[in-house]
Design a protein around this motif. Structure first.
Motif, PDB file in Angstrom:
ATOM      1  N   LYS A  35      44.881 104.062  57.635  1.00 18.46           N
ATOM      2  CA  LYS A  35      43.323 104.586  57.498  1.00 18.46           C
ATOM      3  C   LYS A  35      42.941 104.307  55.966  1.00 18.46           C
ATOM      4  CE  LYS A  35      43.022 107.877  61.288  1.00 18.46           C
ATOM      5  NZ  LYS A  35      43.085 108.930  61.836  1.00 18.46           N
ATOM      6  N   MET A  36      43.974 104.609  55.056  1.00 17.26           N
ATOM      7  CA  MET A  36      43.670 104.358  53.673  1.00 17.26           C
ATOM      8  C   MET A  36      43.491 103.038  53.199  1.00 17.26           C
ATOM      9  SD  MET A  36      45.456 108.030  51.593  1.00 17.26           S
ATOM     10  CE  MET A  36      46.989 107.905  52.800  1.00 17.26           C
ATOM     11  N   ARG A  37      44.187 102.170  53.792  1.00 14.66           N
ATOM     12  CA  ARG A  37      43.797 100.719  53.543  1.00 14.66           C
ATOM     13  C   ARG A  37      43.002 100.244  54.065  1.00 14.66           C
ATOM     14  NH1 ARG A  37      50.542  98.720  53.598  1.00 14.66           N
ATOM     15  NH2 ARG A  37      51.050  99.814  51.780  1.00 14.66           N
ATOM     16  N   GLY A  38      42.271  98.990  53.629  1.00 12.90           N
ATOM     17  CA  GLY A  38      41.386  98.532  54.216  1.00 12.90           C
ATOM     18  C   GLY A  38      40.584  97.400  53.293  1.00 12.90           C
ATOM     19  N   ALA A  39      39.604  96.976  53.916  1.00  9.80           N
ATOM     20  CA  ALA A  39      38.972  95.909  53.024  1.00  9.80           C
ATOM     21  C   ALA A  39      38.383  96.230  51.365  1.00  9.80           C
ATOM     22  CB  ALA A  39      37.800  95.363  53.841  1.00  9.80           C
ATOM     23  N   PRO A  40      38.592  95.429  50.463  1.00  9.39           N
ATOM     24  CA  PRO A  40      38.208  95.810  49.076  1.00  9.39           C
ATOM     25  C   PRO A  40      36.682  96.227  49.374  1.00  9.39           C
ATOM     26  CG  PRO A  40      39.665  94.111  48.882  1.00  9.39           C
ATOM     27  CD  PRO A  40      39.370  94.337  50.429  1.00  9.39           C
ATOM     28  N   GLY A  41      36.137  97.082  48.677  1.00  6.68           N
ATOM     29  CA  GLY A  41      34.720  97.415  48.477  1.00  6.68           C
ATOM     30  C   GLY A  41      34.243  98.380  49.522  1.00  6.68           C
ATOM     31  N   ASP A  63      56.433 118.236  56.829  1.00  2.00           N
ATOM     32  CA  ASP A  63      56.129 119.162  57.674  1.00  2.00           C
ATOM     33  C   ASP A  63      54.617 118.934  58.367  1.00  2.00           C
ATOM     34  OD1 ASP A  63      58.384 120.914  57.228  1.00  2.00           O
ATOM     35  OD2 ASP A  63      57.324 121.933  55.571  1.00  2.00           O
ATOM     36  N   GLY A  64      54.601 117.631  58.556  1.00  2.00           N
ATOM     37  CA  GLY A  64      53.245 117.230  59.316  1.00  2.00           C
ATOM     38  C   GLY A  64      52.205 116.885  58.337  1.00  2.00           C
ATOM     39  N   ALA A  65      52.277 117.354  57.282  1.00  2.00           N
ATOM     40  CA  ALA A  65      51.118 117.167  56.067  1.00  2.00           C
ATOM     41  C   ALA A  65      51.521 115.874  55.367  1.00  2.00           C
ATOM     42  CB  ALA A  65      50.959 118.236  55.347  1.00  2.00           C
ATOM     43  N   VAL A  66      50.401 115.260  54.909  1.00  2.00           N
ATOM     44  CA  VAL A  66      50.588 113.848  53.856  1.00  2.00           C
ATOM     45  C   VAL A  66      50.674 114.256  52.888  1.00  2.00           C
ATOM     46  CG1 VAL A  66      49.582 111.840  53.415  1.00  2.00           C
ATOM     47  CG2 VAL A  66      49.467 112.169  55.707  1.00  2.00           C
ATOM     48  N   ASP A  83      38.115 110.729  55.942  1.00  2.00           N
ATOM     49  CA  ASP A  83      36.716 110.372  56.706  1.00  2.00           C
ATOM     50  C   ASP A  83      36.282 111.568  57.547  1.00  2.00           C
ATOM     51  OD1 ASP A  83      35.651 108.318  55.351  1.00  2.00           O
ATOM     52  OD2 ASP A  83      36.484 106.779  56.837  1.00  2.00           O
ATOM     53  N   GLY A  84      36.606 113.006  57.098  1.00  2.00           N
ATOM     54  CA  GLY A  84      36.217 113.971  57.863  1.00  2.00           C
ATOM     55  C   GLY A  84      36.839 114.286  58.944  1.00  2.00           C
ATOM     56  N   GLN A  85      38.065 113.448  59.314  1.00  2.00           N
ATOM     57  CA  GLN A  85      39.077 113.841  60.274  1.00  2.00           C
ATOM     58  C   GLN A  85      40.404 114.127  60.066  1.00  2.00           C
ATOM     59  OE1 GLN A  85      39.356 109.810  62.358  1.00  2.00           O
ATOM     60  NE2 GLN A  85      37.427 110.476  63.624  1.00  2.00           N
ATOM     61  N   LEU A  86      40.698 115.331  60.599  1.00  2.00           N
ATOM     62  CA  LEU A  86      42.126 116.035  60.559  1.00  2.00           C
ATOM     63  C   LEU A  86      43.129 115.102  60.583  1.00  2.00           C
ATOM     64  CD1 LEU A  86      43.400 118.658  59.520  1.00  2.00           C
ATOM     65  CD2 LEU A  86      43.608 119.312  61.958  1.00  2.00           C
ATOM     66  N   ILE A  87      43.982 114.911  59.772  1.00  2.00           N
ATOM     67  CA  ILE A  87      45.335 114.004  59.946  1.00  2.00           C
ATOM     68  C   ILE A  87      46.529 114.884  59.918  1.00  2.00           C
ATOM     69  CG2 ILE A  87      44.066 111.910  58.767  1.00  2.00           C
ATOM     70  CD1 ILE A  87      45.837 112.498  56.279  1.00  2.00           C
ATOM     71  N   TYR A  88      46.405 115.947  59.883  1.00  2.00           N
ATOM     72  CA  TYR A  88      47.614 116.799  60.017  1.00  2.00           C
ATOM     73  C   TYR A  88      48.216 116.583  61.300  1.00  2.00           C
ATOM     74  CZ  TYR A  88      50.890 121.133  60.185  1.00  2.00           C
ATOM     75  OH  TYR A  88      51.719 121.566  60.229  1.00  2.00           O
ATOM     76  N   GLY A  89      49.625 116.408  61.554  1.00  2.00           N
ATOM     77  CA  GLY A  89      50.033 116.297  62.597  1.00  2.00           C
ATOM     78  C   GLY A  89      50.266 115.004  63.105  1.00  2.00           C
ATOM     79  N   GLY A  90      49.416 113.894  62.578  1.00  2.00           N
ATOM     80  CA  GLY A  90      49.654 112.493  62.636  1.00  2.00           C
ATOM     81  C   GLY A  90      51.016 112.036  62.001  1.00  2.00           C
ATOM     82  N   THR A  91      51.037 110.594  62.289  1.00  2.00           N
ATOM     83  CA  THR A  91      52.156 109.977  61.623  1.00  2.00           C
ATOM     84  C   THR A  91      51.764 109.534  60.262  1.00  2.00           C
ATOM     85  OG1 THR A  91      51.674 107.745  62.447  1.00  2.00           O
ATOM     86  CG2 THR A  91      53.153 109.096  63.777  1.00  2.00           C
ATOM     87  N   LEU A  92      52.650 109.262  59.546  1.00  2.00           N
ATOM     88  CA  LEU A  92      52.433 108.851  57.993  1.00  2.00           C
ATOM     89  C   LEU A  92      51.905 107.442  58.154  1.00  2.00           C
ATOM     90  CD1 LEU A  92      52.846 109.582  55.232  1.00  2.00           C
ATOM     91  CD2 LEU A  92      55.086 108.336  54.814  1.00  2.00           C
ATOM     92  N   ASP A  93      52.348 106.477  58.991  1.00  2.78           N
ATOM     93  CA  ASP A  93      51.808 105.232  59.186  1.00  2.78           C
ATOM     94  C   ASP A  93      50.468 105.011  59.488  1.00  2.78           C
ATOM     95  OD1 ASP A  93      54.448 103.925  58.665  1.00  2.78           O
ATOM     96  OD2 ASP A  93      54.891 103.691  60.796  1.00  2.78           O
ATOM     97  N   GLU A  94      50.132 105.843  60.249  1.00  2.00           N
ATOM     98  CA  GLU A  94      48.519 106.049  60.605  1.00  2.00           C
ATOM     99  C   GLU A  94      47.633 106.619  59.510  1.00  2.00           C
ATOM    100  OE1 GLU A  94      49.185 107.622  65.682  1.00  2.00           O
ATOM    101  OE2 GLU A  94      48.701 108.980  63.831  1.00  2.00           O
TER     102      GLU A  94
END
Length: 449
Positions: A149-155, A105-108, A134-145
């Motif tokens: 955002k959660m993936r990224g450079a180690p460290g 329902d739009g929530a992760v 990082d303080g930004q609401l993600i409700y209503g966005g896609t799961l891929d987005e």
């Protein structure tokens, strides 16, 4: 003369059915074409009249996703990006947090954290909702987005805001990304007992389990007292690898069957001679996060009386998805069958009920934390034999074996009560004459399923 008349009447009756059948098919096709015309009308209106210019590809993918979402939670369309994500899950590694997530329902929503990852160490639990990154609401966005955002450079760090059912206030966590090595199998020896933890059923999991057994034997210089197969929070994976892992502990017998839409669409999988564990006691640990391939293994070893299943009722995903290629870079992941344990049980909705229910007492919130299972997903497949575990799971009577608090256990050095209880049970089984969980005779199947 009479028989000729009847033969003629039967033939005429059969011929008379042909136009009726053809007409019915024609009516069905006409209805489908009408619906497609309606879809194209909507598509054209959106293209021409929507307040902003829209991408045709985005609209078509949205329509395909909507069509598949109307079927069940596990059927989906995979584009090139999804293919890459699937390969990462089954073969590679990535910089991230170690979370399996879904969208509801739009929530992760968290399915499960992977053991020994930043998410697991931070205490994120199955059933948690991630509301902000990082303080930004993600409700209503896609799961891929959200995943990107959660993936990224180690460290590098990322701040997650978690809403946990049963807690009044959100939880803010700052996690540092790591290389998440997708090693499906880990092993260790505790008190002379081999503990094999399967994180997921990806490529070569069966071979890795057999290697883990050899490594345990080598580290001890002998066979262990028994084995614990830890499938907790394992979301599943490849069917063939579930069969391979089950076969590792079985001498003979059926492992699983899968049945499609048509009556003749039945495929059965059997164990080959040779029990790598040599008949030693085996305990399988499961919880609400143990799904799909995990349930195939637990169900096979339980039905064949090869292992005790311990812990909590499993997730309850009893369906099989098939990858149907559409092009070199796209495919359809479609639910094509249900699977059944050797005794003919479907785990859909109901899950695997443990032989010994053991709560995770070392988790201070275990009583209040809602369990997230297949039956909670929208449009999940319905089990033909309805199961109701609510009364059993809400039994408020105290079990004297499970009266300790998390704080009391911590003082005793017990950080994982379920594992500790399984270790002690293996030791008790081995101490009894003939205490090993015996290899069963072939399971007697019910007359009807």
């Amino acid at each position: 003369m009479k028989s000729n008349f009847f033969r003629g009447a039967v033939a005429l009756g059969a011929l008379a059915l042909i136009p009726a059948t053809t007409a019915a098919l024609a009516d069905g096709e006409a209805s489908s074409y009408k619906a497609l015309d309606e879809f194209m009308d909507v598509f054209q209106k959106v293209r021409s009249d929507y307040v902003e210019k829209v991408d045709d590809e985005k609209l078509i993918k949205g329509a395909i996703d909507g069509m598949l979402a109307s079927l069940d939670p596990h059927s989906s369309f995979l584009d090139a990006r999804d293919f890459q994500n699937l390969r990462t899950q089954t073969e590679g590694s990535y910089g991230g947090l170690g979370l399996s997530v879904t969208q509801e329902d739009g929530a992760v929503k968290v399915i499960a954290p992977t053991q020994d990852t930043p998410a697991w160490r931070a205490g994120i639990k199955a059933g948690d909702y991630i509301t902000h990154l990082d303080g930004q609401l993600i409700y209503g966005g896609t799961l891929d987005e959200a995943v990107d955002k959660m993936r990224g450079a180690p460290g590098t760090q990322i701040k997650l805001t978690i809403v946990r059912p049963g807690r009044d206030k959100p939880i803010d966590l700052t996690l540092t990304r790591e290389i998440i090595q997708l090693k499906p199998v880990k092993w260790e020896v505790k008190n002379g007992i081999g503990v094999i933890n399967i994180v997921s059923f990806s490529a070569n999991t069966g071979a890795d389990v057999r290697q883990a057994i050899r490594s345990i034997d080598k580290s001890l210089g002998r066979k262990p007292t028994g084995y614990i197969l830890d499938l907790r929070s394992n979301p599943g994976g490849l069917l063939d690898e579930a069969v391979s892992v089950s076969d590792t502990f079985l001498e003979r017998g059926e492992i699983v069957s899968q049945r499609g839409r048509n009556k003749g669409d039945v495929e059965r999988y059997y164990a080959k001679p040779g029990d790598d564990a040599r008949g030693l006691p085996v305990i399988v640990l499961v919880d609400a996060g143990s799904a799909s391939a995990s349930e195939i293994v637990a169900g096979a070893l339980q039905d064949q009386h090869r292992a005790l299943v311990m812990g909590e009722r499993s997730f309850g995903k009893g369906s099989v998805q098939t990858m149907l290629p559409l092009s070199n870079t796209t495919a359809l992941k479609l639910t094509t069958a249900r699977y059944y344990t050797p005794s003919g049980r479907s785990v859909q909705e109901g899950g695997i009920e443990p032989d010994v229910r053991v709560p995770q007492l070392s988790d201070p919130d275990y009583k209040n934390r809602p369990k997230f299972r297949e039956s909670d997903l929208r449009r999940h497949l319905i089990n033909e034999i309805k199961t109701d575990n609510a009364a059993l799971e809400e039994d408020s009577k105290d079990d004297p074996r499970f009266a300790a608090t998390a704080e009391e256990l911590k003082k005793k050095g017990i950080e994982d009560f379920q594992l500790d209880y399984a270790l002690k049970t293996i030791a008790r089984l081995a101490a009894k004459p003939g205490g090993a969980v015996a290899q069963a005779a072939p399971v007697r199947k019910p007359a009807t399923h």
